[in-house]
Enzyme design. Structure first.
Site, mmCIF file in Angstrom:
data_model
loop_
_atom_site.group_PDB
_atom_site.id
_atom_site.type_symbol
_atom_site.label_atom_id
_atom_site.label_comp_id
_atom_site.label_asym_id
_atom_site.label_seq_id
_atom_site.Cartn_x
_atom_site.Cartn_y
_atom_site.Cartn_z
ATOM 1 N N LYS A 188 -21.581 -14.223 28.394
ATOM 2 C CA LYS A 188 -21.665 -13.717 29.767
ATOM 3 C C LYS A 188 -20.353 -13.049 30.169
ATOM 4 C CE LYS A 188 -22.791 -17.805 31.095
ATOM 5 N NZ LYS A 188 -23.221 -19.026 31.793
ATOM 6 N N THR A 260 -20.680 -17.362 44.256
ATOM 7 C CA THR A 260 -21.098 -17.319 42.851
ATOM 8 C C THR A 260 -21.217 -18.714 42.253
ATOM 9 O OG1 THR A 260 -18.786 -17.102 42.223
ATOM 10 C CG2 THR A 260 -20.040 -15.059 42.413
ATOM 11 N N GLY A 262 -22.699 -21.792 40.813
ATOM 12 C CA GLY A 262 -24.016 -22.067 40.231
ATOM 13 C C GLY A 262 -24.679 -20.884 39.550
ATOM 14 N N THR A 263 -23.960 -19.781 39.365
ATOM 15 C CA THR A 263 -24.624 -18.613 38.743
ATOM 16 C C THR A 263 -24.996 -18.881 37.290
ATOM 17 O OG1 THR A 263 -22.419 -17.707 38.479
ATOM 18 C CG2 THR A 263 -23.783 -16.653 40.098
ATOM 19 N N GLY A 264 -24.084 -19.554 36.557
ATOM 20 C CA GLY A 264 -24.367 -19.832 35.137
ATOM 21 C C GLY A 264 -25.573 -20.742 34.996
ATOM 22 N N CYS A 265 -25.618 -21.780 35.852
ATOM 23 C CA CYS A 265 -26.742 -22.731 35.815
ATOM 24 C C CYS A 265 -28.044 -21.983 36.086
ATOM 25 C CB CYS A 265 -26.577 -23.801 36.894
ATOM 26 S SG CYS A 265 -24.990 -24.643 36.851
HETATM 27 C C1 LIG Z 1 -23.219 -30.547 38.071
HETATM 28 C C2 LIG Z 1 -22.603 -29.228 37.789
HETATM 29 N N1 LIG Z 1 -23.046 -28.492 36.762
HETATM 30 C C3 LIG Z 1 -22.515 -27.296 36.518
HETATM 31 C C4 LIG Z 1 -21.520 -26.788 37.289
HETATM 32 C C5 LIG Z 1 -20.898 -25.490 36.969
HETATM 33 O O1 LIG Z 1 -21.180 -24.523 37.963
HETATM 34 P P1 LIG Z 1 -20.019 -23.608 38.529
HETATM 35 O O2 LIG Z 1 -19.296 -23.013 37.354
HETATM 36 O O3 LIG Z 1 -20.679 -22.569 39.336
HETATM 37 O O4 LIG Z 1 -19.112 -24.492 39.345
HETATM 38 C C6 LIG Z 1 -21.045 -27.587 38.364
HETATM 39 N N2 LIG Z 1 -20.072 -27.175 39.178
HETATM 40 N N3 LIG Z 1 -21.625 -28.791 38.588
#
Ligand SMILES: Cc1ncc(COP(=O)(O)O)c(N)n1
Length: 553
Positions: A188, A260, A262-265
């Site tokens: 990505k 942004t 949570g974008t990867g999730c």
């Molecule tokens: C439970 C959990 N899983 C994954 C992410 C990563 O997401 P981000 O990189 O957007 O903080 C996060 N912050 N929390």
């Protein structure tokens, strides 16, 4: 939604109490994408948009119990993993999956998002889990989706320290990452700053690399483009997908946004959903990158820190975002994108292509011109209705000016027909084809029943579409060895008219009109949905018009 029941998908990830990432993001994305979401929670995080305040891992036996409960009962069609917490958790997941499915080939499509550190900088994966993830989980995966730091972390396991700074680096990294045993790799590009020049360089050096969307440069929207130089220097996000030797670049304009989280999730959750529906990896990634991009574009404020993207943009009718430098015509853009397939079928119609090659049978063209002559009368009358509904001199003037433009356009049609020995009398006496009547009557009907905004939307598809055709053909004609033949083309005048300054300034006026309308009186959800439906219908009627002319023979 499909008539088939929604496929069940599974996320194995951490919980984000703030609702923006992890399990919560995944379940929202699954739902928005028409899937039935199930979840196995690896850890609870006390988290909000400002950071991670605490992490509480699930006891490993209980983690396994959750996974077994889901797999034993529900037929899972796609899966993703996110935050895995540590080596023990990761191992249990990989082994439970292997034990349940017996054979690697029986594991449903699995997307592994190797989440290591949160955007806010909190470590979400213990160091010791990385090698377990590589050795035990990657070989089960259809796709792994590291971002730049994650790809560097994974590759550092091979000894050498790898830095990913350029598009070439991303492509090279994808090859090395594939050696870890997943079927495909998506590197990505959110953390890598790139422009169109980088994409051009790769595509010149590696013509076998596919660019998605193919029409990124024009986005099938020549009419929206102001300045080619702006485009060349526009900041992009490029995601690199590799399946074996096959490399695909997913290109989108970079949005400057702090929403942004949570974008990867979300991206991996949507890919898993699309795979569960039977899409290919390329198509699933295409859909997921668009979904995520629009999610950032339409994000609403949540919390005081890095807010989440908007997961609901395809559930709630999308409202028009305010114009920005990178998206100065948001409504026009949404209208075109929301009817993308029909719009493309309209502006890149075979009729247009044959006309541009000069191979369009004369009968087809003349039939079209005669019908267009009849249609334009409805069109002018619809603008007359718009005048009647206008309350300011400036809107009266704009609509009146368009009527004058239409009358000039009709004069061109008359000249064309005269060249081919068709008199004005014959034009007027031509019986109307059902496509003409349908379209014309629809315009007048919208004008009579609705507010002026609805009428403006109905009239715009024709104005903007012909403008797009004109610009597209002009652009194609300027390419070396172009398929468009201007020299000696009997339809040259038609192409020149629609790509010419006069018509294009009318198009600009049309775009400004609909954008001003949306900005001055932002539509509520219902009204906006009506606008989109009217635009789509007129786009369809336009396509029908050209179908009618071609299907003559
Ligand atoms: C439970 C959990 N899983 C994954 C992410 C990563 O997401 P981000 O990189 O957007 O903080 C996060 N912050 N929390």
């Amino acid at each position: 939604m499909d008539s088939k029941p929604p496929p069940a998908v599974l996320t194995i990830a951490g919980s984000d109490s703030g609702g923006g990432a992890g399990i919560q993001a995944d379940l929202k994305a699954f739902t928005a994408f028409g899937c039935y979401g199930t979840s196995v929670i690896t850890a609870l995080t006390a988290q909000n948009t400002q950071g991670v305040q605490g992490v509480h891992p699930t006891p490993p036996e209980f983690l396994e119990q959750q996974l077994t409960s889901v797999l034993d009962d529900i037929e899972i069609r796609g899966m993703k993993t996110g935050m895995l917490y540590d080596a023990e958790h990761t191992r249990r997941i990989a082994r439970t999956l292997r034990a349940h499915y017996g054979d690697v080939s029986k594991v449903p499509p699995l997307v592994v998002d190797p989440v290591a550190v949160s955007t806010s900088g909190h470590v979400l994966l213990h160091e010791d889990a990385v090698s377990v993830m590589i050795e035990e989980l990657f070989p089960l995966a259809t796709l792994i989706t590291p971002n730049k730091p994650e790809a560097e972390l994974l590759l550092s396991r091979k000894g050498a320290s790898v830095k990913i700074e350029t598009l070439e680096d991303m492509i090279a990294a994808s090859e090395k990452l594939l050696a870890f045993g997943s079927k495909a790799v998506l590197v990505k590009g959110g953390h890598v700053s790139l422009t169109m020049a980088d994409v051009h360089r790769i595509s010149a050096a590696h013509p076998e690399v596919t660019i998605v969307p193919e029409s990124f440069l024009d986005e099938n929207m020549e009419i929206l483009q102001v300045n080619q130089e702006d485009l060349a220097s526009r900041q992009l996000v490029v995601d690199v997908l590799r399946e074996g030797e096959k490399v695909t670049l997913f290109v989108s304009p970079r949005i400057e946004s702090s929403s942004t989280h949570g974008t990867g999730c979300t991206l991996s959750a949507v890919i898993a959903s699309a795979l569960a529906k039977g899409e290919s990896v390329v198509e699933a990634t295409r859909q997921a990158t668009i979904y995520t991009h629009v999610g950032i574009e339409t994000a609403f404020p949540v919390g005081r820190g890095h807010g989440p993207l908007n997961h609901m943009h395809n559930l709630l009718p999308r409202l028009v975002p305010p114009p920005t430098a990178s998206n100065p015509h948001p409504l026009t853009r949404i209208l075109i994108q929301s009817s993308r397939e029909t719009w493309k079928a309209y502006v890149e119609h075979d009729f247009v292509k044959q006309l541009a090659r000069g191979t369009l049978p004369r009968e087809c063209f003349l039939h079209f011109v005669k019908q267009d002559y009849l249609y334009l009368k409805y069109y002018a009358r619809a603008y007359g209705l718009l005048v009647a509904k206008s309350s300011t001199y400036s809107s009266i003037q704009t609509a009146t000016q368009t009527i004058v433009n239409v009358i000039n356009e009709v004069a061109t049609h008359k000249t064309f027909c005269a060249q081919w020995g068709i008199s004005e009398e014959e034009l007027t006496a031509t019986p109307e084809s059902p496509s003409t009547t349908a379209y014309g009557a629809y315009l007048l009907d919208i004008g009579l029943q609705g507010d002026s905004a609805k009428l403006i939307m109905a009239l715009a598809a024709c104005l903007l579409g012909y403008g797009e055709v004109g610009l597209w053909l002009k652009k194609e004609a300027s390419k070396p060895d172009s398929w468009v033949k201007l020299d000696g083309n009997v339809y040259l005048r038609w192409i020149e008219d629609y790509s010419g300054e006069h018509y294009q300034s009318a198009v600009k006026l049309g775009i400004e009109t609909i954008e001003t309308l949306a900005a001055a009186d932002p539509p509520n959800a219902l009204r906006f949905q009506e606008w989109c439906a009217i635009w789509e219908k007129c786009t369809r009627l336009e396509k029908g018009f050209w179908d009618m002319a071609l299907n003559l023979l």
